[in-house]
Write an enzyme that holds these catalytic residues in place. Structure first.
Site, short mmCIF file in Angstrom:
data_model
loop_
_atom_site.label_atom_id
_atom_site.label_comp_id
_atom_site.label_asym_id
_atom_site.label_seq_id
_atom_site.Cartn_x
_atom_site.Cartn_y
_atom_site.Cartn_z
CG ASN A 19 39.22 58.35 41.59
OD1 ASN A 19 40.52 58.40 41.35
ND2 ASN A 19 38.64 57.18 40.26
CB CYS A 66 41.32 60.34 38.64
SG CYS A 66 40.68 60.18 36.84
N GLY A 81 44.76 44.86 36.04
CA GLY A 81 43.50 46.22 35.61
C GLY A 81 44.38 46.10 33.01
C1 LIG Z 1 40.96 51.99 31.19
C2 LIG Z 1 41.21 52.03 32.48
C3 LIG Z 1 40.11 53.12 33.14
C4 LIG Z 1 40.62 53.31 34.50
N1 LIG Z 1 39.65 53.54 35.11
C5 LIG Z 1 39.71 53.85 36.94
C6 LIG Z 1 38.81 53.94 37.72
O1 LIG Z 1 37.70 54.49 37.65
N2 LIG Z 1 39.21 54.82 38.87
C7 LIG Z 1 40.61 54.87 39.41
O2 LIG Z 1 40.99 54.28 40.80
N3 LIG Z 1 41.26 53.80 38.63
C8 LIG Z 1 40.83 54.00 37.00
N4 LIG Z 1 41.87 53.56 36.24
C9 LIG Z 1 43.53 52.71 36.92
C10 LIG Z 1 43.44 51.29 37.53
O3 LIG Z 1 42.81 50.65 38.74
C11 LIG Z 1 45.09 50.94 37.84
O4 LIG Z 1 45.27 51.99 38.81
C12 LIG Z 1 46.04 51.28 37.19
O5 LIG Z 1 45.36 51.08 35.54
C13 LIG Z 1 47.19 50.77 36.91
O6 LIG Z 1 47.38 49.21 36.82
P1 LIG Z 1 47.78 48.24 35.99
O7 LIG Z 1 48.78 48.54 35.07
O8 LIG Z 1 47.15 46.81 36.09
O9 LIG Z 1 46.18 48.64 34.94
C14 LIG Z 1 41.62 53.23 35.27
C15 LIG Z 1 42.54 51.89 33.92
C16 LIG Z 1 42.46 52.22 33.03
C17 LIG Z 1 43.38 51.76 32.26
#
Ligand SMILES: Cc1cc2nc3c(=O)[nH]c(=O)nc-3n(C[C@H](O)[C@H](O)[C@H](O)COP(=O)(O)O)c2cc1C
Ligand SMILES: Cc1cc2nc3c(=O)[nH]c(=O)nc-3n(C[C@H](O)[C@H](O)[C@H](O)COP(=O)(O)OP(=O)(O)OC[C@H]3O[C@@H](n4cnc5c(N)ncnc54)[C@H](O)[C@@H]3O)c2cc1C
Ligand code: FES
Lengths: 304, 275
Positions: free
Chosen positions: A125, A128, A263
């Site tokens: 990661n 973030c 996600g």
């Molecule tokens: C509640 C939440 C927590 C997340 N935590 C992380 C994380 O710990 N590490 C990471 O690399 N991405 C994290 N993400 C990003 C997701 O892995 C993903 O890249 C992003 O949400 C886009 O995909 P989606 O539209 O399908 O959610 C998080 C996203 C959300 C919504």
């Protein structure tokens, strides 16, 4: 019968191209295993660090018209604690441990620990958008990104996925940097830096004020990123951002992704989404006369 | 495209219309909100205290004119600031979230401890409409902390049910804990369903008793809630998410998570700690 959906990505054998996105239900081994049983081809943990971290106070999530803005602040119990969780994920699906750290050395140590407790692969990661001195603070600095990927690659033999941030001038440059430094695969993309203000109180809603946008609003941005990266690198790409239907998944595959992550859409569709997307991709392949999902990876580039 | 989940998750700013003091440490806040007013007993909302925190609170009543209430114990920073507010003050809310108690006809035993009484009062009002015969057992530290006593008495008298209370200091009803009342009640009587809400050690004891007497059970659990929409994983108990699979669980589900139920919860960083 041959499984049309099977795909090998950076040495990981996936029964299908859907994966859980990092940070979604990824703290508990039992929920990760439930996600795998619901149909995900691979599972990714919450980003874990060397030390436990409480994350930001609530509010940590805000709904917007076509997505969510979150600033959880990477709450996690630390890699060591995760040893207790990992036993529940054994043999259900390949397990990718997402790690974050605050320096090159720490990344190497975190990677070794993650592999030691049983990771089949790692996802770094470096993307973030709301954590200080880690995440995107690393991914936005090409030199730091290169050092972190190199150090991690030197410290472990398991495949290393590098998760990229779209909050840069050129994600293609980040992708090339990661590839040159030894990345085995790329995950594109993490959330787009965003914020929401409540006009009644004139206050930013998230306690951290700034967070990351996920969900369908992100999808066209993520598709563009995957498309551009596909032209520039030879390593496989995992597409991520706003996928909520099989059509979305196929779009990412055609843009150049070898697998996809889901996600935010789990909030609306539940864990059945993995099976729904897989069934949809399979029916699409059959209808179009493809024998394997591999045949549609990057297909949109051929029609140039 | 806006789905139902998205709609209920949008933040709404509401004005507090009325505040009722229930006990020295508990207040009920009333406000108007169309979506929350469609909430069912057991469901919760996320309450944003602008500039501070956002915390989960069970719905304690709804009304046909969209008026909704939450009943809040003053236990920490966010709830202390809420308690300082007056009518006309502002809260941000989203929800309602989670599942709800499924109402049973016949005979029901309701067991509430502390503010756990609040969602059960909402349930009791619904059960009374079905003419379910109610036995309501309440527990609190002192007489002053026994909330909704007269309201419950009124519902109970309409359904020809029973009410009994326990206080730890003996200032009202049975001196001791409410699970002692559950034990004696179950030794004498059969019920079609037990509903419970309160502290987890109390819930665990009731879970054991319901297993012993083979009575089906639903109880509402608490874990750390952040997203409230089943994504972040803060609220897990075993394979379940309290915010999305719960907060109401059946005895069978609790049996599946018996390694954690009554024993372990997760703190803010996700580490398992004792309940
Ligand atoms: C509640 C939440 C927590 C997340 N935590 C992380 C994380 O710990 N590490 C990471 O690399 N991405 C994290 N993400 C990003 C997701 O892995 C993903 O890249 C992003 O949400 C886009 O995909 P989606 O539209 O399908 O959610 C998080 C996203 C959300 C919504
Ligand atoms: C589904 C559900 C329904 C609830 N319903 C009610 C209710 O009707 N009435 C009521 O008085 N209380 C209810 N609670 C408990 C209430 O949410 C906490 O008392 C409140 O969050 C305390 O916040 P604080 O800042 O005042 O205290 P703090 O000092 O921040 O914390 C005190 C304790 O409250 C709990 N807590 C704090 N933040 C959270 C959070 N985000 N999620 C869950 N627990 C938290 C923790 O156990 C913590 O140790 C409910 C909790 C859940 C999970
Ligand atoms: S609070 Fe986020 S999953 Fe339940």
């Amino acid at each position: 019968m041959m499984n049309r959906l099977a795909i090998n990505i950076a040495g990981l054998e996936l029964s299908n191209p859907t994966m859980l996105a990092a940070g979604i239900l990824g703290i508990s081994g039992l929920t990760l295993s439930r996600v795998a049983k619901a149909g995900a081809g691979a599972i990714v943990t919450k980003s874990l660090g060397l030390q436990p971290r409480a994350g930001y106070p609530n509010p940590t999530i805000v709904q917007v018209e076509s997505g969510l803005v979150n600033a959880m602040g990477l709450p996690n119990p630390g890699i060591e604690h995760f040893t207790q969780e990992i036993k529940f994920t054994r043999s259900v699906a390949p397990l990718i441990i997402s790690i974050y750290a605050f320096s090159t050395d720490e990344f190497a140590i975190a990677a070794q620990k993650a592999v030691k407790i049983g990771a089949d692969a790692l996802e770094l990661n470096v993307s973030c958008p709301h954590a200080k001195k880690t995440g995107a603070d690393i991914g936005q600095d090409p030199k730091l990104l290169e050092e972190v990927v190199k150090a991690t690659k030197r410290s472990v033999k398991k495949p290393v996925f590098v998760k990229l941030t779209p909050n840069v001038d050129s994600i293609v440059r980040s992708a090339k940097t990661a590839e040159k430094a030894g990345a085995d695969a790329l995950t594109a993309i993490n959330t787009v830096k965003a914020m929401v203000i409540d006009i009644e109180t004139a206050k930013p809603i998230l306690s951290n004020k700034i967070g990351g946008l996920s969900g369908s609003a992100l999808k066209p941005i993520a598709v563009r990123c995957v498309y551009e990266i596909f032209d520039a690198v030879d390593i496989p790409i995992v597409g991520c951002g706003g996928i909520s239907t099989w059509q979305d998944a196929v779009e990412f595959l055609q843009a150049g992704a070898s697998a996809i992550q889901i996600g935010t859409a789990i909030a609306q569709k539940g864990l059945n989404i993995f099976t729904q997307v897989n069934e949809g991709i399979e029916a699409f392949l059959e209808k179009k006369g493809f024998h394997s999902v591999k045949e549609i990876i990057g297909l949109s580039h051929k029609s140039k | 495209m806006s789905t139902i989940t998205q709609k209920i998750n949008f933040l709404r700013i509401v004005e507090i219309e009325k505040i009722v003091r229930e006990s020295p440490t508990v207040k009920t806040f009333f406000f108007a909100d169309e979506l929350s007013a469609q909430g069912k007993p057991g469901q919760f909302i996320m309450v944003w205290i602008p500039g501070y925190d956002e915390v989960p609170m069970s719905i304690s009543s709804t009304c046909s004119d969209d008026l909704v209430s939450i009943t809040v114990a003053n236990v920490g920073e966010a709830t202390r600031i809420m308690h300082k507010q007056e009518a006309g003050g502002i809260l941000g809310i989203r929800g309602p979230f989670g599942n709800s108690f499924s109402p049973v006809k016949g005979k029901a035993l309701l067991v509430g401890g502390g503010t756990g009484i609040a969602p059960l009062v909402f349930l009791a009002a619904e059960l009374a409409k079905l003419k379910t015969k109610l036995t309501f057992l309440l527990g609190a530290k002192t007489k002053e902390e026994l909330i909704f006593l007269s309201y419950i008495k009124a519902i109970i008298s309409r359904t020809k049910g029973k009410i009994n209370a326990a206080t730890e200091d003996g200032s009202f009803g049975h001196k001791g804990v409410v699970t002692e009342l559950v034990e004696t009640t179950l030794a004498k009587e059969k019920f079609d369903k037990i509903y419970a809400c309160g502290r987890e050690p109390m819930l665990y004891k009731i879970f054991e008793l319901s297993n012993m007497h083979k009575i089906s059970l639903q109880m509402s659990l608490e874990r750390i809630i952040r997203c409230a929409i089943g994504l972040c994983g803060s609220c897990t108990i075993g394979k379940y998410r309290v915010c999305a699979d719960g907060p109401v669980f059946t005895s069978n589900q609790l049996q599946e998570v018996v390694n954690e139920f009554g024993k372990l919860k997760r703190d803010f960083n996700g580490t398992k700690i004792s309940v």
